[in-house]
Design a protein around this motif. Structure first.
Motif, PDB file in Angstrom:
ATOM      1  N   TYR A  65      -6.332 -12.219 -26.159  1.00 21.54           N
ATOM      2  CA  TYR A  65      -5.722 -11.294 -26.364  1.00 21.54           C
ATOM      3  C   TYR A  65      -5.152 -11.380 -27.839  1.00 21.54           C
ATOM      4  O   TYR A  65      -4.234 -12.027 -28.069  1.00 21.54           O
ATOM      5  CB  TYR A  65      -4.977 -10.510 -25.204  1.00 21.54           C
ATOM      6  CG  TYR A  65      -5.659 -11.067 -24.229  1.00 21.54           C
ATOM      7  CD1 TYR A  65      -5.469 -11.839 -23.660  1.00 21.54           C
ATOM      8  CD2 TYR A  65      -6.130  -9.744 -23.522  1.00 21.54           C
ATOM      9  CE1 TYR A  65      -5.387 -11.990 -22.110  1.00 21.54           C
ATOM     10  CE2 TYR A  65      -5.951 -10.027 -22.158  1.00 21.54           C
ATOM     11  CZ  TYR A  65      -6.594 -10.952 -21.961  1.00 21.54           C
ATOM     12  OH  TYR A  65      -6.568 -10.921 -20.237  1.00 21.54           O
ATOM     13  N   TYR A  91      -1.500  -9.189 -29.777  1.00 18.13           N
ATOM     14  CA  TYR A  91      -0.323  -7.678 -29.617  1.00 18.13           C
ATOM     15  C   TYR A  91       0.511  -8.119 -30.357  1.00 18.13           C
ATOM     16  O   TYR A  91       0.049  -9.347 -31.486  1.00 18.13           O
ATOM     17  CB  TYR A  91       0.370  -8.522 -28.569  1.00 18.13           C
ATOM     18  CG  TYR A  91      -0.032  -8.205 -26.653  1.00 18.13           C
ATOM     19  CD1 TYR A  91      -1.004  -8.783 -26.499  1.00 18.13           C
ATOM     20  CD2 TYR A  91      -0.195  -7.079 -26.029  1.00 18.13           C
ATOM     21  CE1 TYR A  91      -1.687  -9.106 -25.254  1.00 18.13           C
ATOM     22  CE2 TYR A  91      -0.586  -6.876 -24.421  1.00 18.13           C
ATOM     23  CZ  TYR A  91      -1.907  -7.592 -24.591  1.00 18.13           C
ATOM     24  OH  TYR A  91      -1.653  -7.423 -23.316  1.00 18.13           O
ATOM     25  N   PHE A 143      -0.667  -3.965 -27.269  1.00 16.38           N
ATOM     26  CA  PHE A 143      -1.269  -3.744 -26.933  1.00 16.38           C
ATOM     27  C   PHE A 143      -2.187  -3.843 -28.916  1.00 16.38           C
ATOM     28  O   PHE A 143      -2.439  -2.850 -28.572  1.00 16.38           O
ATOM     29  CB  PHE A 143      -1.925  -4.122 -25.820  1.00 16.38           C
ATOM     30  CG  PHE A 143      -4.122  -3.493 -25.988  1.00 16.38           C
ATOM     31  CD1 PHE A 143      -4.744  -3.222 -25.994  1.00 16.38           C
ATOM     32  CD2 PHE A 143      -4.166  -5.641 -25.515  1.00 16.38           C
ATOM     33  CE1 PHE A 143      -6.522  -3.037 -26.124  1.00 16.38           C
ATOM     34  CE2 PHE A 143      -5.620  -5.266 -24.795  1.00 16.38           C
ATOM     35  CZ  PHE A 143      -6.680  -4.676 -25.633  1.00 16.38           C
ATOM     36  N   SER A 196      -8.859  -7.140 -26.442  1.00 23.13           N
ATOM     37  CA  SER A 196      -8.792  -8.346 -25.731  1.00 23.13           C
ATOM     38  C   SER A 196     -10.249  -8.921 -26.556  1.00 23.13           C
ATOM     39  O   SER A 196     -11.124  -8.124 -26.652  1.00 23.13           O
ATOM     40  CB  SER A 196      -8.705  -7.649 -24.876  1.00 23.13           C
ATOM     41  OG  SER A 196      -9.632  -6.954 -24.183  1.00 23.13           O
ATOM     42  N   THR A 228      -9.609 -11.702 -16.044  1.00 17.83           N
ATOM     43  CA  THR A 228      -8.879  -9.808 -16.193  1.00 17.83           C
ATOM     44  C   THR A 228      -8.234  -9.694 -15.009  1.00 17.83           C
ATOM     45  O   THR A 228      -7.235  -8.623 -15.747  1.00 17.83           O
ATOM     46  CB  THR A 228     -10.274  -9.572 -16.649  1.00 17.83           C
ATOM     47  OG1 THR A 228     -10.141  -8.588 -17.489  1.00 17.83           O
ATOM     48  CG2 THR A 228     -11.377  -8.813 -15.150  1.00 17.83           C
ATOM     49  N   ARG A 229      -8.064  -9.722 -13.839  1.00 18.93           N
ATOM     50  CA  ARG A 229      -7.194  -8.798 -13.139  1.00 18.93           C
ATOM     51  C   ARG A 229      -6.376  -9.656 -12.556  1.00 18.93           C
ATOM     52  O   ARG A 229      -6.515 -11.055 -12.667  1.00 18.93           O
ATOM     53  CB  ARG A 229      -8.688  -8.358 -12.202  1.00 18.93           C
ATOM     54  CG  ARG A 229      -9.739  -8.069 -12.200  1.00 18.93           C
ATOM     55  CD  ARG A 229      -9.369  -6.537 -11.863  1.00 18.93           C
ATOM     56  NE  ARG A 229      -8.784  -6.082 -11.520  1.00 18.93           N
ATOM     57  CZ  ARG A 229      -8.543  -4.207 -11.178  1.00 18.93           C
ATOM     58  NH1 ARG A 229      -8.946  -4.317 -12.285  1.00 18.93           N
ATOM     59  NH2 ARG A 229      -7.872  -4.204 -10.109  1.00 18.93           N
ATOM     60  N   ASN A 230      -5.343  -9.170 -12.692  1.00 15.93           N
ATOM     61  CA  ASN A 230      -3.936  -9.422 -12.317  1.00 15.93           C
ATOM     62  C   ASN A 230      -3.636 -10.367 -13.297  1.00 15.93           C
ATOM     63  O   ASN A 230      -3.691 -11.617 -13.082  1.00 15.93           O
ATOM     64  CB  ASN A 230      -3.941 -10.204 -10.807  1.00 15.93           C
ATOM     65  CG  ASN A 230      -4.853  -9.461  -9.481  1.00 15.93           C
ATOM     66  OD1 ASN A 230      -4.074  -8.037  -9.678  1.00 15.93           O
ATOM     67  ND2 ASN A 230      -4.792 -10.232  -8.508  1.00 15.93           N
ATOM     68  N   THR A 231      -3.527  -9.971 -14.446  1.00 11.63           N
ATOM     69  CA  THR A 231      -3.857 -11.136 -15.323  1.00 11.63           C
ATOM     70  C   THR A 231      -2.305 -11.078 -15.907  1.00 11.63           C
ATOM     71  O   THR A 231      -1.475 -10.581 -15.968  1.00 11.63           O
ATOM     72  CB  THR A 231      -3.622 -10.238 -16.931  1.00 11.63           C
ATOM     73  OG1 THR A 231      -5.140  -8.549 -16.589  1.00 11.63           O
ATOM     74  CG2 THR A 231      -3.838 -10.922 -18.003  1.00 11.63           C
ATOM     75  N   GLU A 232      -2.152 -12.595 -15.734  1.00  8.20           N
ATOM     76  CA  GLU A 232      -1.137 -13.395 -15.890  1.00  8.20           C
ATOM     77  C   GLU A 232      -1.284 -14.047 -17.504  1.00  8.20           C
ATOM     78  O   GLU A 232      -2.637 -15.256 -17.728  1.00  8.20           O
ATOM     79  CB  GLU A 232      -1.094 -14.605 -14.899  1.00  8.20           C
ATOM     80  CG  GLU A 232      -0.349 -14.186 -14.044  1.00  8.20           C
ATOM     81  CD  GLU A 232      -0.163 -15.074 -12.966  1.00  8.20           C
ATOM     82  OE1 GLU A 232       0.769 -14.778 -11.486  1.00  8.20           O
ATOM     83  OE2 GLU A 232      -0.842 -16.903 -12.983  1.00  8.20           O
ATOM     84  N   ALA A 233      -0.965 -13.560 -18.745  1.00  6.93           N
ATOM     85  CA  ALA A 233      -0.979 -14.343 -19.640  1.00  6.93           C
ATOM     86  C   ALA A 233      -0.018 -14.357 -20.116  1.00  6.93           C
ATOM     87  O   ALA A 233       1.280 -14.409 -20.444  1.00  6.93           O
ATOM     88  CB  ALA A 233      -1.337 -12.601 -20.357  1.00  6.93           C
ATOM     89  N   PHE A 234      -0.567 -15.497 -21.155  1.00 12.44           N
ATOM     90  CA  PHE A 234      -0.128 -16.821 -21.351  1.00 12.44           C
ATOM     91  C   PHE A 234       0.076 -16.646 -23.258  1.00 12.44           C
ATOM     92  O   PHE A 234      -0.799 -16.016 -23.775  1.00 12.44           O
ATOM     93  CB  PHE A 234       0.308 -17.727 -21.626  1.00 12.44           C
ATOM     94  CG  PHE A 234       0.053 -18.390 -20.089  1.00 12.44           C
ATOM     95  CD1 PHE A 234      -0.958 -17.987 -19.190  1.00 12.44           C
ATOM     96  CD2 PHE A 234       0.735 -19.247 -19.518  1.00 12.44           C
ATOM     97  CE1 PHE A 234      -0.733 -18.712 -17.249  1.00 12.44           C
ATOM     98  CE2 PHE A 234       1.735 -19.396 -18.362  1.00 12.44           C
ATOM     99  CZ  PHE A 234       0.770 -18.925 -17.555  1.00 12.44           C
ATOM    100  N   PHE A 235       1.565 -16.184 -23.959  1.00 11.20           N
ATOM    101  CA  PHE A 235       1.668 -15.763 -25.173  1.00 11.20           C
ATOM    102  C   PHE A 235       1.987 -17.046 -26.525  1.00 11.20           C
ATOM    103  O   PHE A 235       2.746 -18.474 -25.757  1.00 11.20           O
ATOM    104  CB  PHE A 235       2.516 -14.949 -25.461  1.00 11.20           C
ATOM    105  CG  PHE A 235       2.550 -13.755 -24.607  1.00 11.20           C
ATOM    106  CD1 PHE A 235       2.313 -13.289 -23.601  1.00 11.20           C
ATOM    107  CD2 PHE A 235       2.161 -12.118 -25.399  1.00 11.20           C
ATOM    108  CE1 PHE A 235       2.072 -12.047 -23.440  1.00 11.20           C
ATOM    109  CE2 PHE A 235       2.067 -11.198 -25.432  1.00 11.20           C
ATOM    110  CZ  PHE A 235       1.553 -10.952 -23.921  1.00 11.20           C
ATOM    111  N   GLY A 236       1.747 -16.715 -27.055  1.00 15.72           N
ATOM    112  CA  GLY A 236       2.064 -17.916 -28.023  1.00 15.72           C
ATOM    113  C   GLY A 236       3.460 -18.016 -28.806  1.00 15.72           C
ATOM    114  O   GLY A 236       4.259 -16.336 -28.271  1.00 15.72           O
TER     115      GLY A 236
END
Lengths: 110, 114
Positions: free
Chosen positions: B33, B35, B45, B48, B98-106
């Motif tokens: 992704y 953002y 956003f 993706s 993709t579901r219950n997205t636990e996104a880790f950001f830079g």
């Protein structure tokens, strides 16, 4: 238009106090995440809540997802200066994207 | 601990120039992704990406933007002709599902268009 409103926008409290941050929307979310963001850095995931009414605890932080999956709250017990930061909620509706809230900037004064 | 890395940390460019922001997602993640966060505003956003194609994009992600996964590790965001209003922090994120997205950001790239 999707809107996730967080309240309060700013919060300044003394060390040791309790606080609650709210995240509200008119939209239903399949899940909701809470992040903390430090200045100049990316959001760091704290927790994901999925089921309506779900409560999750992370040490002194308690997260709750509303029964209708439209709102959430973050409660911090005995706040510490290290809790200072920008708290963001983010809701997931469809696949593949998160819709972020407006943020609550917390300052804990020693 | 695995993390998402972004380069450069800060880029200054002249209006009208092309920029490429680079990201290395977490190695076993499949969803990527971009953002952005304009100073003092909320995280928004952009796009993706999954299985070498765009899954979803926002209205911000117009024809001036493109994404690419040129090899097995990098994920890039290109802005063809930058505008002053493109100045923002750009965050790359990745997740395993993709579901219950636990996104880790830079850590983000601060883009300044002058």
């Amino acid at each position: 238009t999707q809107l996730l409103e967080q309240s309060p926008q700013f919060l300044s409290i003394q060390e040791g106090e309790n606080l609650t941050v709210y995240c509200n929307s008119s939209s239903v979310f399949s899940s909701l995440q809470w992040y903390r963001q430090e200045p100049g850095e990316g959001p760091v995931l704290l927790v994901t809540v999925v089921t309506g009414g779900e409560v999750k605890k992370l040490k002194r932080l308690t997260f709750q997802f509303g029964d209708a999956r439209k709102d959430s709250s973050l409660h911090i017990t005995a706040a510490q200066p290290g809790d200072t930061g920008l708290y963001l909620c983010a809701g997931e509706r469809g696949a593949n994207n998160l819709f972020f809230g407006t943020g609550t900037r917390l300052t804990v004064i020693p | 601990e695995p993390e998402v890395t972004q380069t450069p940390s800060h880029q200054v460019t002249q209006m009208g120039q092309e920029v490429i922001l680079r990201c290395v997602p977490i190695s076993n993640h499949l969803y990527f992704y971009w953002y952005r966060q304009i100073l003092g505003q909320k995280v928004e956003f952009l796009v993706s990406f999954y299985n070498n194609e765009i899954s979803e994009k926002s209205e911000i992600f117009d024809d001036q933007f493109s994404v690419e996964r040129p090899d097995g590790s990098n994920f890039t965001l290109k802005i063809r002709s930058t505008k002053l209003e493109d100045s923002a922090m750009y965050f790359c994120a990745s997740s395993q599902r993709t579901r219950n997205t636990e996104a880790f950001f830079g850590q983000g790239t601060r883009l300044t268009v002058v």
